[in-house]
Scaffold this active site. Structure first.
Site, mmCIF file in Angstrom:
data_model
loop_
_atom_site.group_PDB
_atom_site.id
_atom_site.type_symbol
_atom_site.label_atom_id
_atom_site.label_comp_id
_atom_site.label_asym_id
_atom_site.label_seq_id
_atom_site.Cartn_x
_atom_site.Cartn_y
_atom_site.Cartn_z
ATOM 1 N N LYS A 8 -54.593 -13.103 24.575
ATOM 2 C CA LYS A 8 -55.251 -14.318 25.053
ATOM 3 C C LYS A 8 -54.872 -15.525 24.219
ATOM 4 O O LYS A 8 -54.490 -15.405 23.053
ATOM 5 C CB LYS A 8 -56.767 -14.147 25.018
ATOM 6 N N ASN A 11 -58.275 -22.456 23.419
ATOM 7 C CA ASN A 11 -58.053 -23.860 23.096
ATOM 8 C C ASN A 11 -59.124 -24.303 22.111
ATOM 9 O O ASN A 11 -60.299 -24.404 22.443
ATOM 10 C CB ASN A 11 -58.086 -24.719 24.362
ATOM 11 N N GLN A 42 -72.214 -22.585 11.665
ATOM 12 C CA GLN A 42 -71.349 -22.648 10.490
ATOM 13 C C GLN A 42 -72.054 -23.354 9.329
ATOM 14 O O GLN A 42 -71.903 -22.952 8.195
ATOM 15 C CB GLN A 42 -70.058 -23.391 10.862
ATOM 16 N N ARG A 57 -69.756 -19.692 13.347
ATOM 17 C CA ARG A 57 -68.891 -18.800 12.581
ATOM 18 C C ARG A 57 -67.799 -18.203 13.469
ATOM 19 O O ARG A 57 -66.726 -17.866 12.989
ATOM 20 C CB ARG A 57 -69.714 -17.688 11.929
ATOM 21 N N HIS A 60 -65.057 -20.751 13.480
ATOM 22 C CA HIS A 60 -64.463 -20.765 12.145
ATOM 23 C C HIS A 60 -63.542 -19.564 11.928
ATOM 24 O O HIS A 60 -62.418 -19.707 11.449
ATOM 25 C CB HIS A 60 -65.576 -20.792 11.101
ATOM 26 N N ASP A 98 -66.214 -13.335 7.360
ATOM 27 C CA ASP A 98 -67.590 -13.856 7.410
ATOM 28 C C ASP A 98 -68.475 -13.100 8.394
ATOM 29 O O ASP A 98 -69.557 -13.569 8.734
ATOM 30 C CB ASP A 98 -67.578 -15.337 7.812
ATOM 31 N N HIS A 101 -72.362 -12.774 7.851
ATOM 32 C CA HIS A 101 -73.304 -13.890 7.821
ATOM 33 C C HIS A 101 -74.463 -13.652 8.781
ATOM 34 O O HIS A 101 -74.271 -13.126 9.870
ATOM 35 C CB HIS A 101 -72.619 -15.211 8.189
ATOM 36 N N HIS A 106 -75.393 -19.738 5.053
ATOM 37 C CA HIS A 106 -75.795 -19.687 3.642
ATOM 38 C C HIS A 106 -77.247 -20.114 3.420
ATOM 39 O O HIS A 106 -77.853 -19.728 2.425
ATOM 40 C CB HIS A 106 -74.874 -20.578 2.798
ATOM 41 N N HIS A 118 -73.418 -12.108 1.785
ATOM 42 C CA HIS A 118 -72.770 -11.946 3.087
ATOM 43 C C HIS A 118 -71.441 -11.210 2.946
ATOM 44 O O HIS A 118 -71.001 -10.535 3.869
ATOM 45 C CB HIS A 118 -72.601 -13.303 3.801
#
Length: 186
Positions: A8, A11, A42, A57, A60, A98, A101, A106, A118
Site C-alpha cells: 500500500k 498519503n 502524539q 502515534r 508518527h 512506540d 504508549h 507521555h 512505554h
C-alpha cells in the site's frame, strides 16, 4: 481466487506518499495492536493549547518508518552494508518503537502502569507480535533492545539524532503551527 495487493501507499501530510515496503509489514500495520495507535494522541493534552495537534502515534510511527527507508537508502549509497534482513528488521523496529504508549502518550505514562515505561510495554507487545508472526520480529527486537552487534542500528531508532526525533520534531511543528521544530529531515 482474487489476489489482494498488500503493498500500500499512504498519503502523509508531512512527507507525501509513504509506501509500506512488504506484505508482512502491512499485516503488522493492520494488526489491532498497531491500529490502537490511531486513538493515541502524539502530544497528549497539547491539543488544548494547540487546536491542530490531534495527530496520533499511528501517524508518527508511519512517518518514522518512511524516514528509516530514506536512511537505509542513504547509508547504502555511502557503501554501508545493510542486508535485506537488517533492512526489514529496522523497518519493523522503528514502526513498533512506540507501540507501548497508552492514552495521552507521555502525559499519563506512569499513571496507568506504575513504574513501567512505554519502552518496556513496547518490548512486551513486540514479543507477543513476534510469536504471532512466527519469529519474524526477532532481529527487530534485538536491534530495539540494543542486543544486535551493529550498534548504529539502535542509534537510528533511539539516540540524539534518530528517526523518532526527526519525525516528531517535524510532525509536531506542522500540527501545532510552531516553526521552531520544522527541521529538514533530508
Amino acid at each position: 481466487m482474487k489476489l489482494q495487493n498488500k503493498l500500500k501507499i499512504l498519503n502523509d501530510p508531512i512527507y507525501g506518499f509513504i509506501s509500506i515496503p512488504s506484505e508482512e509489514i502491512f499485516k503488522i500495520v493492520e494488526h489491532p495492536y498497531f491500529q490502537r495507535l490511531r486513538r493515541i494522541t502524539q502530544m497528549g493534552l497539547s491539543y488544548l493549547v494547540y487546536p491542530g495537534a490531534h495527530h496520533t502515534r499511528f501517524h508518527h510511527a508511519l512517518g518514522c518508518m518512511h524516514l528509516m527507508q530514506k536512511a537505509v537508502q542513504v547509508l547504502r549509497s555511502k557503501s554501508v552494508e545493510i542486508s535485506d534482513q537488517e533492512e526489514d528488521a529496522l523497518y519493523k523496529a522503528i514502526l513498533l518503537h512506540d507501540i507501548g504508549h497508552g492514552p495521552f502518550s507521555h502525559a499519563l505514562e506512569y499513571q496507568i502502569v506504575n513504574g513501567v515505561t512505554h519502552e518496556e510495554l513496547s518490548s512486551y507487545f513486540m514479543n507477543h507480535l513476534n510469536n504471532e508472526f512466527n519469529g519474524s520480529l526477532t532481529l527487530a527486537i534485538q536491534i530495539f533492545k540494543g542486543e544486535y552487534h551493529r550498534p548504529f542500528m539502535l542509534e537510528l531508532i533511539s539516540s540524539q539524532l534518530d528517526m523518532d526525533r526527526l519525525d516528531y520534531l517535524k510532525r509536531d511543528s506542522f500540527y501545532t503551527g510552531v516553526a521552531e521544530g520544522n527541521i529538514n529531515s533530508q
